[in-house]
Scaffold this active site. Structure first.
Site, PDB file in Angstrom:
ATOM      1  N   GLU A 235      31.653  42.187  45.919  1.00 25.93           N
ATOM      2  CA  GLU A 235      33.012  41.157  45.684  1.00 25.93           C
ATOM      3  C   GLU A 235      33.948  42.176  45.580  1.00 25.93           C
ATOM      4  OE1 GLU A 235      34.584  38.770  41.709  1.00 25.93           O
ATOM      5  OE2 GLU A 235      32.444  39.575  41.856  1.00 25.93           O
ATOM      6  N   LEU A 236      35.015  41.889  46.336  1.00 26.49           N
ATOM      7  CA  LEU A 236      36.322  42.801  46.298  1.00 26.49           C
ATOM      8  C   LEU A 236      37.024  43.191  44.934  1.00 26.49           C
ATOM      9  CD1 LEU A 236      38.121  44.302  48.190  1.00 26.49           C
ATOM     10  CD2 LEU A 236      39.561  42.103  48.137  1.00 26.49           C
ATOM     11  N   ASP A 237      37.002  44.158  44.566  1.00 26.58           N
ATOM     12  CA  ASP A 237      37.583  44.842  43.477  1.00 26.58           C
ATOM     13  C   ASP A 237      36.948  44.032  41.977  1.00 26.58           C
ATOM     14  OD1 ASP A 237      39.356  46.522  44.483  1.00 26.58           O
ATOM     15  OD2 ASP A 237      40.769  44.862  44.645  1.00 26.58           O
ATOM     16  N   GLY A 238      35.646  43.601  42.135  1.00 29.92           N
ATOM     17  CA  GLY A 238      34.827  42.956  41.346  1.00 29.92           C
ATOM     18  C   GLY A 238      33.722  43.947  40.760  1.00 29.92           C
TER      19      GLY A 238
END
Length: 293
Positions: A235-238
């Site tokens: 998850e991008l930047d998660g």
């Protein structure tokens, strides 16, 4: 090749544990160490009362410890871990991790990491710097680190990431730091390094995404800016957050002021995250981190 930890006069072992909460865990683990002539130098624990989960970090000196280093994990698993249904990690202070740095064109985080490394502020091996541009090659040469250039586009991304992984394997890399690497790693790449890729970004996300976050923030008249360092997941930047901080700004600050202050903070927070990782102070649980002091 693992190098001895130059700054550690006394080698130690570190256990990171999480399991269902139960009576007697601290006493049982402490007794295991004490009975085998280990001297505990650090112990911290936390209980998530809502989820009934127990967390602990414990460290002890290995001088005169009765169990050989290569057998400690086996003994601990059989005698204790299985009984309490523990998830556990065992680390040793005499093992110095090998870190690769990924960078694009912005030099501030790269220079900061390399300076801390050369001054022996952080005990880590840095055999490799990887970039999708050639701008930082002279910096790598200045610090005596191998530089590898992998230009990436949509057509060659899969092939180039495979070549990067091959090079990381060749250099026996333990973990990766994205020092403002302006490429999104594929889910397949990330899966090979779970909780072993550290990223840094401004803390405006998701409010001001894109290439000019400080310009957008300036236009909105923000009153704080910040930085976040986290482990990379699909998850991008998660991913699980390791370190964060903010500083106040005002109407008197220009866009250049925001950029300068933001980049200063990015350096500090990324260095803090790397430090916690190297000290084996981070325990990841369900996309959250416990960062022991």
């Amino acid at each position: 090749m693992r190098l001895p930890c130059a700054g550690s006069a006394t080698p130690s072992a570190i256990l990171l544990i999480h399991c269902p909460d139960n009576k007697g865990i601290i006493a049982t683990v402490s007794e295991f160490i004490a009975k085998n002539n280990g001297n505990i130098t650090f112990l911290d624990q936390h209980v998530d009362a809502g989820k009934c989960v127990f967390f602990m970090r414990i460290e002890w000196e290995l001088n005169d410890f009765a169990i050989p280093v290569d057998k400690i994990g086996e003994f601990f698993d059989v005698l204790i871990a299985r009984r309490y249904n523990m998830n556990w990690q065992l680390h040793f202070s005499h093992e110095v991790p090998r870190m690769a740095i990924f960078v694009s064109k912005l030099p501030h985080c790269l220079f900061d990491i390399l300076s801390r490394w050369k001054s022996q502020e952080i005990e880590v091996e840095i055999p490799l710097i990887i970039s999708n541009h050639q701008d930082m090659e002279s910096v790598a040469r200045q610090f005596g680190v191998e530089f590898a250039h992998f230009p990436i586009n949509k057509a060659n991304k899969e092939e180039q990431e495979q070549a990067q992984r091959d090079l990381l394997t060749e250099h026996e890399i333990d973990f990766i730091v994205l020092a403002r690497y302006m490429q999104i790693l594929s889910e397949d790449f990330v899966s090979h390094y779970p909780n072993r890729i550290i990223n840094i970004h401004h803390s405006f996300l998701p409010a001001f995404p894109g290439a000019r976050p400080y310009h957008h923030a300036y236009e909105r008249g923000v009153k704080v800016i910040g930085a976040t360092s986290h482990y990379v997941t699909a998850e991008l930047d998660g991913g699980p957050i390791i370190a964060q901080d903010t500083i106040r700004v005002s109407h008197e600050d220009s866009i250049e002021d925001l950029v300068r202050k933001g980049r200063d903070l990015e350096k500090i927070i990324l260095a803090r995250a790397i430090w916690h990782h190297l000290q084996r102070q981070i325990l990841v649980y369900q996309n959250r981190t416990l960062v022991f002091s």
